[in-house]
Design a protein around this motif. Structure first.
Motif: not given
Length: 498
Positions: A339-340, A342-344, A347
């Motif tokens: 998830a880290e 994907w979120r990066s 953003r």
């Protein structure tokens, strides 16, 4: 205990700096563009020394990064044109009262923005994946990207430290030192003269006959023996001719075509001639270069034997290049999974889509204009060289490795290792000189006296280095030729510029 068997600790990779830089060009467009311009751009000036960097690998990855960037800009430029057209269609549909057409014109921009978001995200994924691959892959970095132009590749191969034996330096450097790109100056000194005119005592009495020698013989001996004498495995020792940039045209072997770049290699006889009888702004130095663990720090010592009449003196200059600037450590902190990641990426794409879409046409136009301006200026300069017989400065101003160094990244281990390298180099030169003189039946009593004075000279790489200051004995900083104690504000941190 001899033959002790101990476990192996992890070691820095020898090509660690090259891999880190190859990764950085995929993550930093400004750096990639500067690297591409320096390494493969059309130019007349010489290229600085490689100093632990594989130029071929770096040029390939920089070109791959820029091609990906330019492909994205072309795609976004077409999408931006489609966005403008969709908005015009929507306005026309509203004015004409055609609701279905207006509806298409309203939903069209949303689809275009979605496609742009996907393209921006995909380009960032490709950039990060390429950076991670070259940084962590066991294969050679140059194999992980497509070659650039054959002519550029050949030119970069010739700039290997193992091959390059000549370096034109910028005229401005003549006011300080010719060793452009070698980093911060640690010491410049001429050692105590040594009388080499007296023959040594023969074992059975009387005097031995001095075997003739010259500076070329002494340099050759030092270059061959230094690694073993100094105990510095991997020491690079090479005679190199340093030529004042505006005098490069005087040496056709260096500059066969005055409208092209200087060659990085010339026949070795000319290198030897620069030692035996220096020319106009042309002198040969024995270059000793030691790269620290993982290439984090580089220490160089430049020697020139001066044989004049009955005496020998050594011209000695020492320099150090610090570790890489912090901007090149981004690859260490990239999220790679879950998830880290994907979120990066989400953003990044969300914040960058509109600026990237809106500015695509302008970036393409600016690059084209900049390229045309540079080509026009270079064409005019070449015409002036040919028709007006202009004399230009072909010299290098710095090296890529020096440009990206930052003393604030140098820790205790790097400072101590650097001092150790310098002491070993100094002692190695003295030991090799003594052995050479003895082998040639020269009385070394004068050498013994000179050595006592030379050995009092120290090297100090301070923990609060803040710029290109000169470091002398006992931790004093030599600023503009005057000895004084170092303190805050003496020199600014050397930061890489885009």
């Amino acid at each position: 205990m001899a033959g002790r068997v101990l476990p192996s600790l992890p070691q820095y990779r020898k090509d660690g700096v090259t891999r880190r830089l190859c990764a950085s060009v995929h993550l930093d467009e400004a750096f990639a563009r500067e690297v591409d311009h320096r390494l493969t751009g059309d130019r007349l000036t010489a290229l600085g020394l490689t100093l632990g960097i594989n130029f071929v690998a770096l040029a390939r990855h920089a070109r791959a990064a820029l091609l990906r960037r330019e492909t994205l800009d072309r795609q976004l430029a077409w999408l931006f044109a489609a966005l403008i057209l969709s908005l015009l269609v929507a306005v026309w549909g509203l004015v004409e009262g055609r609701g279905s057409v207006a509806l298409v014109g309203v939903y069209g921009p949303l689809g275009i923005l979605g496609a742009s978001w996907w393209l921006v995200r995909r380009a960032e994924v490709q950039a990060r994946d390429a950076a991670q691959e070259v940084f962590r892959n066991p294969d050679k970095a140059e194999k992980l990207a497509a070659p650039v132009e054959p002519e550029a590749e050949s030119w970069l191969q010739e700039h290997s430290l193992k091959r390059a034996n000549v370096l034109p330096y910028a005229d401005a450097a003549a006011l300080t030192n010719p060793f452009v790109g070698s980093g911060s100056k640690i010491k410049e000194v001429v050692w105590q003269p040594i009388d080499v005119s007296k023959p040594a005592e023969a074992p059975n009495g009387g005097k031995l006959t001095i075997l003739p020698f010259d500076a070329v013989d002494l340099h050759t001996y030092i270059a061959k023996e230094m690694e073993g004498i100094a105990g510095l495995q991997g020491l690079r020792a090479k005679n190199r001719l340093y030529v004042l940039g505006s005098n490069a045209y005087m040496l056709p072997e260096l500059l066969p075509d005055r409208t092209a770049r200087p060659r990085p290699q010339i026949p070795r006889q000319f290198v030897q001639a620069g030692l035996q009888s220096p020319g106009a702004g042309m002198r040969t130095h024995l270059c000793l270069e030691r790269v620290g663990e993982g290439g984090r720090i580089i220490v160089s010592m430049y020697l020139r034997a001066i044989l004049s009449g009955p005496s020998l003196t050594w011209e000695v200059a020492s320099y150090a290049i610090p570790p890489l600037h912090g901007r090149f450590y981004r690859v260490d902190r990239l999220p790679v999974a879950g998830a880290e990641r994907w979120r990066s990426l989400f953003r990044h794409a969300t914040s960058r889509t509109w600026p990237e879409l809106r500015g695509a046409v302008g970036r393409i136009r600016d690059r084209s204009r900049s390229r045309r301006t540079a080509e026009k200026a270079l064409t005019k300069l070449r015409r002036d060289i040919t028709e007006q017989h202009w004399i230009v400065d072909y010299g290098a101003h710095d090296s890529l490795r020096e440009w990206i160094g930052d003393w604030s990244e140098a820790g205790y281990a790097e400072r101590i290792d650097s001092q150790d390298f310098l002491f070993r180099l100094q002692q190695g030169v003295l030991i090799a000189t003594e052995r050479f003189l003895k082998d040639h039946h020269v009385d070394t009593s004068s050498f013994d006296k000179a050595q006592q004075i030379i050995n009092t000279q120290t090297y100090n790489i301070s923990g609060d280095i803040t710029g290109n200051s000169n470091f002398g004995n006992h931790g004093q900083i030599n600023v503009n030729g005057q000895q004084g104690h170092g303190g805050p504000g003496q020199g600014g941190a050397q930061q890489p510029q885009p």
